[in-house]
Enzyme design. Structure first.
Site, PDB file in Angstrom:
ATOM      1  N   LYS A  31       4.146  -9.557  -2.204  1.00  0.00           N
ATOM      2  CA  LYS A  31       5.047  -9.548  -3.357  1.00  0.00           C
ATOM      3  C   LYS A  31       4.246  -9.073  -5.048  1.00  0.00           C
ATOM      4  O   LYS A  31       4.861  -7.970  -5.425  1.00  0.00           O
ATOM      5  CB  LYS A  31       4.965 -11.126  -3.863  1.00  0.00           C
ATOM      6  CG  LYS A  31       5.240 -12.510  -3.454  1.00  0.00           C
ATOM      7  CD  LYS A  31       5.595 -13.542  -4.056  1.00  0.00           C
ATOM      8  CE  LYS A  31       3.762 -13.948  -3.956  1.00  0.00           C
ATOM      9  NZ  LYS A  31       2.783 -14.532  -2.753  1.00  0.00           N
ATOM     10  N   ARG A  83       7.203 -22.331  -8.263  1.00  0.00           N
ATOM     11  CA  ARG A  83       6.334 -22.569  -7.157  1.00  0.00           C
ATOM     12  C   ARG A  83       7.489 -23.900  -6.508  1.00  0.00           C
ATOM     13  O   ARG A  83       6.676 -24.278  -5.447  1.00  0.00           O
ATOM     14  CB  ARG A  83       4.921 -22.776  -7.334  1.00  0.00           C
ATOM     15  CG  ARG A  83       4.587 -22.009  -6.845  1.00  0.00           C
ATOM     16  CD  ARG A  83       2.340 -22.329  -7.691  1.00  0.00           C
ATOM     17  NE  ARG A  83       1.713 -21.851  -6.753  1.00  0.00           N
ATOM     18  CZ  ARG A  83       1.368 -20.209  -6.741  1.00  0.00           C
ATOM     19  NH1 ARG A  83       1.774 -19.536  -7.779  1.00  0.00           N
ATOM     20  NH2 ARG A  83       0.612 -19.816  -6.449  1.00  0.00           N
ATOM     21  N   ARG A 129      -8.141  -8.109   1.370  1.00  0.00           N
ATOM     22  CA  ARG A 129      -7.283  -7.911   0.016  1.00  0.00           C
ATOM     23  C   ARG A 129      -8.554  -7.291  -1.298  1.00  0.00           C
ATOM     24  O   ARG A 129      -9.155  -8.500  -1.077  1.00  0.00           O
ATOM     25  CB  ARG A 129      -6.571  -8.311  -0.476  1.00  0.00           C
ATOM     26  CG  ARG A 129      -6.293  -8.921  -1.908  1.00  0.00           C
ATOM     27  CD  ARG A 129      -4.943  -9.142  -2.208  1.00  0.00           C
ATOM     28  NE  ARG A 129      -4.918 -11.189  -2.786  1.00  0.00           N
ATOM     29  CZ  ARG A 129      -4.091 -11.776  -2.905  1.00  0.00           C
ATOM     30  NH1 ARG A 129      -2.736 -10.955  -2.915  1.00  0.00           N
ATOM     31  NH2 ARG A 129      -4.484 -12.881  -2.674  1.00  0.00           N
ATOM     32  N   ARG A 132     -10.665 -11.596  -4.495  1.00  0.00           N
ATOM     33  CA  ARG A 132     -10.730 -12.799  -5.520  1.00  0.00           C
ATOM     34  C   ARG A 132     -11.299 -13.897  -4.787  1.00  0.00           C
ATOM     35  O   ARG A 132     -11.520 -14.427  -3.524  1.00  0.00           O
ATOM     36  CB  ARG A 132      -8.770 -13.604  -5.301  1.00  0.00           C
ATOM     37  CG  ARG A 132      -7.954 -12.466  -6.679  1.00  0.00           C
ATOM     38  CD  ARG A 132      -7.041 -13.461  -6.409  1.00  0.00           C
ATOM     39  NE  ARG A 132      -6.619 -14.455  -6.020  1.00  0.00           N
ATOM     40  CZ  ARG A 132      -5.018 -15.367  -6.231  1.00  0.00           C
ATOM     41  NH1 ARG A 132      -4.483 -14.570  -5.799  1.00  0.00           N
ATOM     42  NH2 ARG A 132      -5.259 -16.335  -5.959  1.00  0.00           N
ATOM     43  N   ARG A 184      -3.841 -23.271   0.527  1.00  0.00           N
ATOM     44  CA  ARG A 184      -2.578 -22.167  -0.282  1.00  0.00           C
ATOM     45  C   ARG A 184      -1.052 -22.639   0.899  1.00  0.00           C
ATOM     46  O   ARG A 184      -0.232 -22.888  -0.144  1.00  0.00           O
ATOM     47  CB  ARG A 184      -3.629 -21.415  -0.713  1.00  0.00           C
ATOM     48  CG  ARG A 184      -3.878 -21.139  -2.138  1.00  0.00           C
ATOM     49  CD  ARG A 184      -5.128 -19.802  -1.995  1.00  0.00           C
ATOM     50  NE  ARG A 184      -4.291 -18.803  -2.348  1.00  0.00           N
ATOM     51  CZ  ARG A 184      -4.739 -17.409  -2.028  1.00  0.00           C
ATOM     52  NH1 ARG A 184      -6.093 -17.395  -1.322  1.00  0.00           N
ATOM     53  NH2 ARG A 184      -4.197 -16.440  -2.630  1.00  0.00           N
TER      54      ARG A 184
HETATM   55  P1  ADP Z   1       1.090 -11.495  -2.620  1.00  0.00           P
HETATM   56  O1  ADP Z   1       1.245 -10.321  -4.340  1.00  0.00           O
HETATM   57  O2  ADP Z   1       2.209 -12.338  -1.999  1.00  0.00           O
HETATM   58  O3  ADP Z   1       0.508 -12.514  -2.520  1.00  0.00           O
HETATM   59  P2  ADP Z   1       0.274  -8.954  -1.769  1.00  0.00           P
HETATM   60  O4  ADP Z   1       0.819  -8.085  -2.531  1.00  0.00           O
HETATM   61  O5  ADP Z   1      -1.630  -8.657  -3.317  1.00  0.00           O
HETATM   62  O6  ADP Z   1       0.519 -10.021  -1.124  1.00  0.00           O
HETATM   63  O7  ADP Z   1      -0.879  -8.385  -0.403  1.00  0.00           O
HETATM   64  C1  ADP Z   1      -1.596  -8.680   0.430  1.00  0.00           C
HETATM   65  C2  ADP Z   1      -2.763  -7.732   0.679  1.00  0.00           C
HETATM   66  O8  ADP Z   1      -2.111  -7.515   2.173  1.00  0.00           O
HETATM   67  C3  ADP Z   1      -3.263  -6.840   0.112  1.00  0.00           C
HETATM   68  O9  ADP Z   1      -4.123  -6.985   0.174  1.00  0.00           O
HETATM   69  C4  ADP Z   1      -2.149  -6.052   0.244  1.00  0.00           C
HETATM   70  O10 ADP Z   1      -2.576  -4.403   0.159  1.00  0.00           O
HETATM   71  C5  ADP Z   1      -1.701  -6.179   1.384  1.00  0.00           C
HETATM   72  N1  ADP Z   1      -0.194  -6.300   2.396  1.00  0.00           N
HETATM   73  C6  ADP Z   1       0.893  -5.718   1.449  1.00  0.00           C
HETATM   74  N2  ADP Z   1       1.711  -5.819   2.257  1.00  0.00           N
HETATM   75  C7  ADP Z   1       1.668  -5.184   3.447  1.00  0.00           C
HETATM   76  C8  ADP Z   1       2.508  -4.832   4.263  1.00  0.00           C
HETATM   77  N3  ADP Z   1       3.533  -4.911   3.889  1.00  0.00           N
HETATM   78  N4  ADP Z   1       1.910  -4.270   5.418  1.00  0.00           N
HETATM   79  C9  ADP Z   1       0.600  -5.013   5.291  1.00  0.00           C
HETATM   80  N5  ADP Z   1      -0.458  -4.503   4.529  1.00  0.00           N
HETATM   81  C10 ADP Z   1       0.390  -5.451   3.190  1.00  0.00           C
HETATM   82  P1  ADP Z   2      -1.822 -17.453  -4.502  1.00  0.00           P
HETATM   83  O1  ADP Z   2      -1.651 -16.388  -4.344  1.00  0.00           O
HETATM   84  O2  ADP Z   2      -2.749 -18.413  -3.937  1.00  0.00           O
HETATM   85  O3  ADP Z   2      -0.002 -17.476  -4.570  1.00  0.00           O
HETATM   86  P2  ADP Z   2      -1.913 -17.272  -7.253  1.00  0.00           P
HETATM   87  O4  ADP Z   2      -2.510 -16.574  -8.054  1.00  0.00           O
HETATM   88  O5  ADP Z   2      -0.429 -16.622  -8.121  1.00  0.00           O
HETATM   89  O6  ADP Z   2      -1.703 -17.604  -5.869  1.00  0.00           O
HETATM   90  O7  ADP Z   2      -2.182 -18.235  -8.637  1.00  0.00           O
HETATM   91  C1  ADP Z   2      -3.671 -18.480  -8.754  1.00  0.00           C
HETATM   92  C2  ADP Z   2      -4.227 -20.462  -8.721  1.00  0.00           C
HETATM   93  O8  ADP Z   2      -2.933 -20.196 -10.599  1.00  0.00           O
HETATM   94  C3  ADP Z   2      -3.036 -21.532  -8.310  1.00  0.00           C
HETATM   95  O9  ADP Z   2      -3.351 -21.961  -7.680  1.00  0.00           O
HETATM   96  C4  ADP Z   2      -2.435 -22.539  -9.311  1.00  0.00           C
HETATM   97  O10 ADP Z   2      -3.453 -22.944  -9.560  1.00  0.00           O
HETATM   98  C5  ADP Z   2      -1.781 -21.708 -10.538  1.00  0.00           C
HETATM   99  N1  ADP Z   2      -1.064 -21.274 -10.558  1.00  0.00           N
HETATM  100  C6  ADP Z   2      -0.275 -19.924 -10.433  1.00  0.00           C
HETATM  101  N2  ADP Z   2       1.266 -20.184 -10.589  1.00  0.00           N
HETATM  102  C7  ADP Z   2       2.242 -20.940 -10.907  1.00  0.00           C
HETATM  103  C8  ADP Z   2       2.353 -21.746 -11.038  1.00  0.00           C
HETATM  104  N3  ADP Z   2       3.897 -21.970 -11.013  1.00  0.00           N
HETATM  105  N4  ADP Z   2       2.295 -23.550 -11.393  1.00  0.00           N
HETATM  106  C9  ADP Z   2       1.226 -24.078 -11.309  1.00  0.00           C
HETATM  107  N5  ADP Z   2       0.560 -23.448 -11.134  1.00  0.00           N
HETATM  108  C10 ADP Z   2       0.086 -22.208 -10.879  1.00  0.00           C
END
Ligand code: ADP
Ligand code: ADP
Ligand code: ADP
Length: 214
Positions: free
Chosen positions: A13, A89, A128, A161, A172
């Site tokens: 995402k 969510r 990541r 992270r 998660r």
């Molecule tokens: P999200 O925001 O959905 O949690 P990220 O965009 O941060 O996911 O992607 C998670 C990890 O995977 C990052 O380290 C990113 O560089 C890598 N990544 C994202 N898209 C791809 C893909 N299509 N193929 C391989 N690695 C990817």
């Molecule tokens: P993930 O990579 O697990 O999707 P995020 O970075 O989106 O994590 O979110 C980290 C934390 O922030 C979540 O574990 C939650 O505690 C809080 N959070 C994020 N988005 C929401 C939401 N839409 N509703 C409630 N809590 C949220």
């Protein structure tokens, strides 16, 4: 465009959102990034959110909806639309979002689901690297920064992270399947859903997102 990106942690995402921002001149609202920034600034909201996030809980719907509403109202980058990431969510959040957007006269147009099997996500999440100030993400193997451990744009250090480990990911992912995945059916019913195979390379995923939006 006014859309949500749905997908498990590691689906891509945060990687795809900047493409959407550039293409549609919309703002990217990542609720995780927004909450982490409140924590970094040590605001009242940040202090409250930190307690909840540290325990792996969800911040209250009221706080989340108000945070998004504030941003949509006050951030000029959102005037041509928005890409929501990390929100909604849960089904109740999806309902409250619809209500808030209806009141503003700016209903959702699209919900794009990035689909990836769980077994691919471990490698993505444990590799990541993040630039905290911008939310930009890299990957140790799949998308390394130009210079080891620093952001390509600012030269600032990259971090991992604290919740990007295999154990926390398991929790998660369980939360995602139980609470978030049901919103896919919610958006299928309203006819705005499309799904994309996000196990492919980033450029292919981007092509398919564009196709699914046209
Ligand atoms: P999200 O925001 O959905 O949690 P990220 O965009 O941060 O996911 O992607 C998670 C990890 O995977 C990052 O380290 C990113 O560089 C890598 N990544 C994202 N898209 C791809 C893909 N299509 N193929 C391989 N690695 C990817
Ligand atoms: P993930 O990579 O697990 O999707 P995020 O970075 O989106 O994590 O979110 C980290 C934390 O922030 C979540 O574990 C939650 O505690 C809080 N959070 C994020 N988005 C929401 C939401 N839409 N509703 C409630 N809590 C949220
Ligand atoms: P395109 O590049 O897709 O042809 P335009 O440049 O015509 O798009 O802009 C489409 C809309 O986006 C216009 O309303 C314009 O004011 C707005 N816009 C263009 N560039 C930006 C930007 N960098 N940030 C915010 N809005 C922008």
């Amino acid at each position: 465009i006014r859309m949500v990106l749905i997908g498990p942690p590691g689906a891509g995402k945060g990687t795809q959102a900047p493409n959407l921002v550039e293409k549609f001149h919309a703002c990217h609202l990542s609720t995780g990034d927004m909450l982490r920034s409140q924590i970094a600034k040590n605001t009242e909201l940040g202090q409250e959110a930190k307690k909840i996030m540290d325990q792996g809980g969800l911040v209250s719907d009221e706080i989340m909806v108000n945070m998004i509403k504030d941003e949509l109202t006050n951030n000029p980058a959102c005037k041509n639309g928005f890409i929501l990431d990390g929100f909604p969510r849960t089904i109740p959040q999806a309902e409250k979002l619809d209500q808030m957007l209806a009141e503003r006269g700016t209903p959702l147009q699209r919900a794009v689901e990035l689909q990836v099997d769980d077994d691919l996500l471990v490698a993505r999440i444990t590799g990541r690297l993040i630039h905290p100030a911008s939310g930009r993400s890299y990957h140790k193997l799949f998308n390394p920064p130009k210079v080891d451990m620093v952001d390509d744009v600012t030269g600032e250090p990259l971090i991992q992270r604290s919740d990007d480990n295999a154990d926390a990911l398991k929790k998660r992912l369980a939360g995602y399947h139980a609470q978030t995945e049901p919103i896919v059916d919610f958006y299928k019913k309203t006819g705005i859903w499309s799904g994309v195979d996000a196990s492919q390379p980033p450029a292919t995923v981007w092509d398919e997102i564009l196709k699914s939006l046209s």
